[in-house]
Write an enzyme that holds these catalytic residues in place. Structure first.
Site, PDB file in Angstrom:
ATOM      1  N   HIS A  80       0.891  -1.172  -0.194  1.00 42.80           N
ATOM      2  CA  HIS A  80       0.064   0.023   0.132  1.00 42.80           C
ATOM      3  C   HIS A  80       1.087   1.173   0.035  1.00 42.80           C
ATOM      4  CE1 HIS A  80      -4.053   2.277   1.446  1.00 42.80           C
ATOM      5  NE2 HIS A  80      -2.916   3.109   1.386  1.00 42.80           N
ATOM      6  N   GLU A 241     -10.808   6.061   7.547  1.00 44.17           N
ATOM      7  CA  GLU A 241      -9.589   6.517   7.957  1.00 44.17           C
ATOM      8  C   GLU A 241      -9.649   7.955   9.008  1.00 44.17           C
ATOM      9  OE1 GLU A 241      -6.636   7.590   5.019  1.00 44.17           O
ATOM     10  OE2 GLU A 241      -4.971   8.060   6.010  1.00 44.17           O
ATOM     11  N   ASP A 338       2.771   3.135   2.798  1.00 45.43           N
ATOM     12  CA  ASP A 338       1.807   4.221   2.415  1.00 45.43           C
ATOM     13  C   ASP A 338       2.534   5.483   1.974  1.00 45.43           C
ATOM     14  OD1 ASP A 338      -1.014   5.144   2.249  1.00 45.43           O
ATOM     15  OD2 ASP A 338      -1.283   5.671   4.478  1.00 45.43           O
TER      16      ASP A 338
END
Ligand SMILES: [Zn+2]
Length: 445
Positions: A80, A241, A338
Site C-alpha cells: 500500500h 481513516e 503508505d
C-alpha cells in the site's frame, strides 16, 4: 557503490554460511532454533536461486563467507503506497499536519502540477529508493479522478515495464465515491481492467472527512461491487481513516461482500476508527470481516502522523487498527509504507524495514515477535498473489537481505544502513538516489 557490511561473492554458485533466518520466513527449513525464533543455517545459491537451506556448518567453508550469524530476510513487499504523490513536500507541505490539510494540499498540487513527466520523475525516484532498501514488490494507489486517471495510469504502465524483474508493480485506483454514481465509474473500471489493476476508492464523499457513514453509502458501494464483478476485478479500499467511532463502513462492506458472494479479493487499508469503537461493534465487525475473508493492511507511520492531531493538543491514541485481534481470527494482516514525503506523511523513504520496525513499536508486534515478520514480507506478497516473494525457500529466486544484526533486538535497534541486498543471487548497488535530482521538479530552493 555503497559498501555493504561484507562483499558478496559474484559467482553463479556460492553459499551464505552461518546465517540466521526468522523461522517464520523460511517455510520448510529445518535447523536448530534460537531463543528469539531464528534458524541457524547455511544457504546455498545456484544460478540466482536458493538451491538449499541446511543447518549451519553443513556447507564446505570454501563455498562462501562465514557471516557470523548475521540475519537474512527475504526481500519485502509493500502492498500500500502512493507513488504518484511521493516527494511533493517541498512544493506542497501540509500546513497543519491534519488529514484535511493533506486532502486540500494534495488536491491543489494535483491540479497544478501532475503531468506525466512530473509523476514519472517522482515515481521512478521512489522505486529506486525501494529497490535499494530491498523491496521487490510494490502496489501503489493512483489518484483517479478524471482527467488525472488518463494521465497517471499510462505512467504506471510504463514504469511497470521499466522495472519488470526488479520490482513487481501493481496499481489500484483511489478516489472519492461520488463518481461511481455516474458514467465515470464505468470508464474508470474499464481503465483499471485494461491495466490489470485493482478497483479502489475511499469510503467517503469528495471533499469530506471520514466522519460517520456517508449518505447513500450502500448505493455507492453496491455500484463499486457491480463494476468489479462485471470485470473480475479485486477491490483495494481506503476505509474509515479517522478517529470517529461512528465511521463504520468496514462492517457494511464485509457484509455486502458475503451477501453478494463476491468472488474477488478485498484488501482494506487503514480502518483506524475500528480501534475507538465499543467492544460489541468491534466483535461484530471482525466476525463479518473474517467471514468475508477480508485482508487488512495497517499504515502505522501515516496513521500515527495524521490521527489524533489537533494543534497544541498531545495526541491520545496511536491511530492504528486492530491487527492483533484480526490475526487471532485468522485474517491476513499486513503493514505497509503508505505516503512518503507528501502532505499525508512528511517523512519516509520507501524502506519496508523502517515500516516494520515502526510497526513493531507502534502496534507492539513483539514479546514474542512470533510470525509478525510475515506482515511485511510473506503476507503482503500473498495478498499481491506473488507466491515466490517474501519468503526464503528452496527453488525461489535468491532475493535476500543480509544484515549485520544477529537477533531481532539488534535488527530493530539500528537502521541496518549497511545491509547487503541480493537479487537473483547478485549484490545490487544500494546507493540511494539524491534528493537534489528532484529539485527542479518539486521547487526545492
Ligand atoms: Zn493510502
Amino acid at each position: 557503490m555503497t559498501a555493504g557490511f561484507f562483499e558478496a561473492p559474484r559467482a553463479a554458485e556460492f553459499a551464505l554460511r552461518n546465517v540466521r533466518v526468522p523461522a517464520t520466513l523460511a517455510p520448510g527449513a529445518v535447523a536448530p532454533a534460537t531463543q528469539d525464533g531464528h534458524l541457524d543455517v547455511d544457504i546455498a545459491i545456484a544460478s540466482g536461486r536458493i538451491a538449499d537451506i541446511v543447518p549451519a556448518g553443513t556447507i564446505d567453508v570454501a563455498r562462501g563467507p562465514d557471516l557470523r550469524r548475521s540475519v537474512v530476510w527475504p526481500t519485502f513487499a509493500d502492498v500500500h503506497t502512493h507513488l504518484d504523490k511521493g516527494h511533493i513536500w517541498p512544493r506542497a507541505a501540509n500546513p497543519d499536519g491534519t488529514f484535511f490539510g493533506a486532502l486540500t494540499t494534495v488536491m491543489a498540487d494535483r491540479q497544478a502540477n501532475w503531468n506525466a513527466a512530473d509523476i514519472e520523475a517522482r515515481f521512478d525516484f521512489a522505486l529506486r529508493c525501494a529497490y535499494a532498501h530491498g523491496v521487490s514488490a510494490v502496489r501503489t494507489h493512483l489518484d483517479s479522478f478524471s482527467p488525472q486517471a488518463e494521465i497517471s495510469w499510462p505512467v504506471f504502465a510504463k514504469l511497470r515495464d521499466r522495472w519488470e524483474g526488479r520490482i513487481a508493480l501493481q496499481a489500484s485506483s483511489i478516489l472519492a465515491m461520488d463518481p461511481f454514481a455516474t458514467g465515470e465509474g464505468d470508464r474508470l473500471a474499464d481503465l483499471v481492467a485494461r491495466h490489470g489493476g485493482q478497483l479502489g476508492c475511499v469510503t467517503r464523499l469528495a471533499g469530506e472527512d471520514h466522519v460517520g457513514v456517508p449518505a447513500n453509502f450502500d448505493d455507492y458501494m453496491t455500484r463499486v461491487f457491480e463494476l468489479a464483478e462485471a470485470r473480475g476485478l479485486d477491490l483495494d479500499l481506503h476505509v474509515d481513516e479517522s478517529g470517529d467511532p461512528e465511521a463504520r463502513t468496514m462492517i457494511r462492506i464485509a457484509r455486502m461482500a458475503a451477501k453478494r458472494k463476491f468472488k474477488g479479493a478485498i484488501l482494506m487499508g487503514h480502518c483506524c476508527s475500528l480501534a475507538v469503537q465499543p467492544d460489541e461493534a468491534i466483535e461484530a465487525t471482525l466476525a463479518a470481516c473474517a467471514e468475508a475473508r477480508i485482508d487488512v493492511v495497517s499504515l502505522p507511520m501515516c496513521n500515527m502522523y495524521l490521527q489524533g492531531r489537533e494543534g497544541g493538543r498531545t495526541p491520545r491514541w496511536r491511530g492504528v487498527t486492530l491487527l492483533h485481534e484480526m490475526k487471532a481470527r485468522g485474517m491476513r494482516v499486513a503493514v505497509a509504507g503508505d505516503n512518503v514525503r507528501d502532505p499525508f506523511y512528511a517523512y519516509g523513504d520507501h524502506d519496508m524495514l523502517e515500516t516494520f520496525v515502526q510497526a513493531v513499536r507502534i502496534l507492539q508486534l513483539d514479546h514474542p515477535m512470533g510470525d509478525w515478520p510475515q506482515a511485511a514480507t510473506t503476507t503482503p506478497a500473498d495478498i499481491m498473489k506473488l507466491p515466490a516473494t517474501g519468503r526464503i525457500a528452496r527453488g525461489n529466486p535468491a532475493d535476500l537481505i543480509v544484515m549485520r544484526a544477529r537477533s531481532h533486538s539488534e535488527l530493530l535497534s539500528r537502521r541496518q544502513s549497511d545491509r547487503v541486498v541480493l537479487r537473483d543471487g547478485m549484490a545490487i548497488d544500494t546507493t540511494l538516489p539524491d534528493y537534489r535530482e528532484l529539485d527542479a521538479i518539486v521547487g526545492m530552493k
